[in-house]
Write an enzyme that holds these catalytic residues in place. Structure first.
Site, PDB file in Angstrom:
ATOM      1  CB  ILE A  86       0.247   6.347   2.146  1.00 61.53           C
ATOM      2  CG1 ILE A  86       1.685   6.583   2.620  1.00 61.53           C
ATOM      3  CG2 ILE A  86      -0.450   5.320   3.029  1.00 61.53           C
ATOM      4  CD1 ILE A  86       1.774   7.508   3.817  1.00 61.53           C
ATOM      5  CB  CYS A  87      -3.246   3.173  -1.192  1.00 64.01           C
ATOM      6  SG  CYS A  87      -4.960   2.871  -1.596  1.00 64.01           S
ATOM      7  CG  LEU A  88      -4.758   4.553   5.623  1.00 61.99           C
ATOM      8  CD1 LEU A  88      -4.944   3.057   5.859  1.00 61.99           C
ATOM      9  CD2 LEU A  88      -3.809   5.116   6.679  1.00 61.99           C
ATOM     10  CE  LYS A 134      -7.448   6.513  -0.691  1.00 58.21           C
ATOM     11  NZ  LYS A 134      -7.097   5.484  -1.677  1.00 58.21           N
ATOM     12  CG  ASN A 184      -1.845  -1.216   1.215  1.00 62.50           C
ATOM     13  OD1 ASN A 184      -1.607  -2.161   1.961  1.00 62.50           O
ATOM     14  ND2 ASN A 184      -2.822  -1.237   0.338  1.00 62.50           N
TER      15      ASN A 184
END
Ligand SMILES: [Zn+2]
Ligand SMILES: [Zn+2]
Ligand SMILES: [Zn+2]
Ligand SMILES: [Zn+2]
Lengths: 224, 524
Positions: free
Chosen positions: A88-90, A94, A80
């Site tokens: 960062i994908c969290l 978002k 991630n």
């Protein structure tokens, strides 16, 4: 409202400094209170254990009504997190952001993300492929990255592999999560080593997956 | 609009004919046109009756939509005995399906309320008072968002908690809600600020927290969401038009056998099923979508086909297509040929106009893989070419008509004809354009149609309409403006135009009935 934003950020920094139990740190880089650096230790019993992770923190004008912007400064090998940019994908960074979340609670969430990857929602597709297809290989590469970039102690991770306290030099193939045999197979054909590594990485030329990949397809990519 | 009161605003989401008067809006606008046409072309009867494949629909204004919403909210409000705001939030959550809402609500009111982001029945917040719950106040309070301290007294007036009890200061609530509305365009799904709390901020507290401008924007967004959530409503997709189409006879599950083309009050057609901004009859929405994707994917290979110039097959001089007609005559050598297949026009004579069918057999002896993929591309290009050509021709026909409109005005004075008498040309052009649009889609249909003994009839109808259209197009192009022969021309064009209309109706009627009779199968 920018008064409120400043008041809140200053309070967050103060509170975090007071709290000695969480091991989370938030520091100013210069005079600007809206550009900070956060840091936390890698969670125990993960390949990141013993490493120390720094995070770039940017606080937007509309904070805390819009989420804070964070990315890893320390390179991390994780599905991630972009292995190149640290993006960062969290979810909480978002749509799942809430104004009651804080810099500290967000950094704690990043720490738990290291503990529990979400490979279904990857940021780095190559790393996610590695994670899904060859877990043992993934863990060992993540450990190499922790040692090389996050100052994780080598002896603890390597166990009995290295003798007499001497540190074994980690190869570029190992850092890419590839076996030396796979890399040299194509280097011996006359291709440049960095190119071989980048192509094999992209094709996830690892573990059991090797048998799914036609050698000619690899060569086609190498000739491009 | 409101002259017939209650009936007018009947609002049903089920398949139900009640409350619709097809004459009122859908056909009403076009009656004057149809009458004018009748004078000129006695072969045409009155506006056609409703066919089994046509849908009833109404064109609505935003005001009517708002009234519908209010009416629906009131109904649910009295049925469930909840405040209006609660009824509206429940309806939004259940996508305005009041039957489903009632079923769930009577089954388990608490679950229905909580899942819609509302307080359970006992909580004070389901009443009209959104004010602080008495439990938490009054005592000093620090807002966890802006870190401001509030005294006991201030807490009562300057802070706010929804039914969930998560308290924040009003300043923070306002800033949060304004951001959601103005920058994120949210309306009915704005949640409590607490992390993970799914309680909805309803209209009442929002209106109280924000300025009247933002409140207006918020209610506009709610109305827009109402239109997009309700399966029986669709915005007119044409630029500048603010009408909404209401149709309950074309739910998603019916779109395999219906092509719900409707005409908006702005004068433009659209498909109620998929929102395509024009008629795509006789092709069903699903196939249109496939075709559009295919065309986008293959656009590069197909591009050259749309080029506006071709060389005369005889003398090689460049010929520009300036009208929609496919019957080309080289200005230099007078060679007549077909624009689509470039073959001699004489072979397209009345006996065998064979420009519409792809000859599958011509390539069938090619066995290897490469030849096969080439053949499949050629097959696609065959249909695409004809599809694109009719689209292009319809545009050219419209342009061509504009340029000759002046001449018609001259005709009016020099041939001493009335305004209505020179309208035959406009009506003929309209007929040609409508037929070309149908022909265009008929090629998309033919591309996907699985061959059986019914498809031959389809292709025959297609060919007959195509031939009639080309004949009329040719007459229009050759003769408009020739003042001397005006009477003869008028007769000729009027007759040809009536014939095109007849062929058009036949193709449409047979094809659309075919869906209802399950005659068509598609290869996708
Ligand atoms: Zn506040
Ligand atoms: Zn809440
Ligand atoms: Zn419209
Ligand atoms: Zn459609």
């Amino acid at each position: 409202m920018s008064d409120a934003r400043l008041r809140r950020v200053q309070k967050e920094i103060r509170d975090c400094a007071k709290d000695k139990t969480s091991q989370i740190s938030i520091e100013m880089i210069d005079e600007n209170p809206f550009h900070l650096v956060g840091a936390f230790p890698g969670p125990p019993d993960t390949p990141y254990e013993g490493g120390y992770y720094e995070v770039d923190i940017n606080i937007p004008e509309t904070y805390p009504f819009q989420p804070v912007k964070m990315k890893f400064i320390t390179k991390v090998y994780h599905p991630n997190v972009s292995s190149a940019s640290g993006a960062i994908c969290l979810d909480i960074l978002k749509d799942a952001w809430s104004p009651v979340l804080t810099l500290k609670s967000t950094l704690i969430s990043l720490q738990s993300l290291l503990n529990e990857p979400v490979p279904e929602d990857p940021q780095d597709a190559e790393v996610a492929k590695h994670y899904n297809s060859d877990r043992a290989g993934f863990i060992s590469t993540a450990k190499h990255w922790a040692q090389a970039y996050a100052q994780a102690p080598v002896h603890k991770q390597q166990g009995g592999v290295t003798g007499g306290g001497g540190t074994k030099k980690v190869t570029d193939a190992e850092m890419a999560g590839l076996s030396e045999a796979s890399v040299s197979q194509f280097v011996d054909m006359g291709f440049e080593r960095p190119k071989v590594i980048s192509v094999l990485k992209r094709m996830n030329y690892r573990g059991n997956n090797i048998s799914n990949i036609n050698e000619n397809t690899v060569l086609e990519e190498l000739f491009k | 609009m409101s002259s017939d009161g209650e009936e007018e605003f009947e609002f049903e989401f089920e398949d139900d004919d009640e409350g619709f008067d097809p004459e009122a809006d859908s056909a009403g606008e076009s009656i004057s046109d149809a009458e004018a046409f009748d004078i000129m072309s006695p072969t045409l009867e009155e506006p056609p009756e409703k066919k089994p494949y046509d849908v009833n629909y109404r064109v609505r204004t935003m005001q009517e939509i708002m009234d519908m919403q209010t009416k629906e909210v009131k109904k649910v409000q009295s049925l469930l005995e909840v405040p209006a705001d609660t009824a509206a939030t429940l309806l939004r959550y259940y996508a305005w399906n009041s039957e489903k809402l009632q079923e769930q609500f009577w089954n388990d009111p608490t679950a229905a309320l909580v899942s819609a982001g509302l307080s359970p029945p006992s909580s004070p917040s389901t009443s009209t008072q959104p004010l602080p719950s008495p439990l938490a106040s009054p005592r000093p309070f620090e807002c966890p968002i802006c870190c401001m301290d509030y005294t006991k007294e201030q807490t009562a007036t300057q802070t706010l908690a929804l039914g969930c009890g998560h308290r924040f200061c009003r300043g923070c609530w306002t800033e949060y809600v304004v951001g959601k509305i103005t920058t994120e365009g949210e309306s009915g799904r704005i949640q409590c600020m607490e992390s993970g709390c799914s309680r909805i901020v309803r209209a009442e507290p929002i209106d109280e927290l924000v300025t009247s401008d933002v409140s207006k924007k918020y209610h506009n967004l709610l109305n827009q969401a109402f239109v997009s959530d309700a399966p029986s409503l669709r915005w007119c997709p044409h630029p500048g038009c603010e009408h909404i189409i209401e149709c309950s006879q074309a739910p998603q599950k019916m779109l395999n056998q219906l092509v719900p083309t409707v005409t908006c009050r702005c004068g433009n057609d659209l498909c109620f099923g998929c929102g395509y901004p024009a008629s795509h009859r006789p092709v069903i929405c699903r196939i249109v979508k496939l075709w559009e994707k295919k065309c986008a994917d293959d656009s590069e290979t197909a591009n050259w086909l749309q080029a506006n110039t071709k060389e005369c097959t005889k003398c090689q001089s460049t010929i520009e297509k300036n009208g929609g007609c496919n019957h080309m005559t080289c200005k230099k050598c007078k060679w007549e040929f077909c624009w689509v297949c470039m073959g001699p026009w004489s072979e397209h004579g009345t006996a065998w106009y064979q420009c519409n069918r792809f000859d599958e057999k011509s390539g069938s002896d090619n066995r290897d893989h490469q030849a096969k993929s080439r053949q499949s591309l050629e097959r696609y290009l065959h249909y695409f070419n004809r599809w694109a050509n009719h689209e292009h021709s319809a545009k050219l026909d419209a342009d061509f008509y504009k340029s000759t409109q002046k001449k018609m005005e001259q005709m009016q004075s020099s041939a001493n004809m009335s305004w209505i008498e020179v309208q035959f040309a406009k009506q003929a052009v309209d007929t040609v354009i409508a037929a070309r649009i149908t022909l265009k889609w008929s090629y998309c249909m033919a591309f996907y149609l699985k061959r059986n003994n019914m498809t031959e009839l389809f292709e025959d109808n297609q060919r007959d309409l195509e031939r009639a259209v080309e004949t009329l197009g040719y007459s229009l192009e050759q003769n408009i403006g020739d003042v001397g022969a005006i009477a003869k021309l008028r007769q000729e064009v009027t007759n040809q135009s009536a014939y095109v209309q007849k062929r058009h109706d036949i193709l449409m009627d047979d094809t659309l009935r075919g869906y209802l009779e399950h005659r068509w199968e598609f290869t996708v």
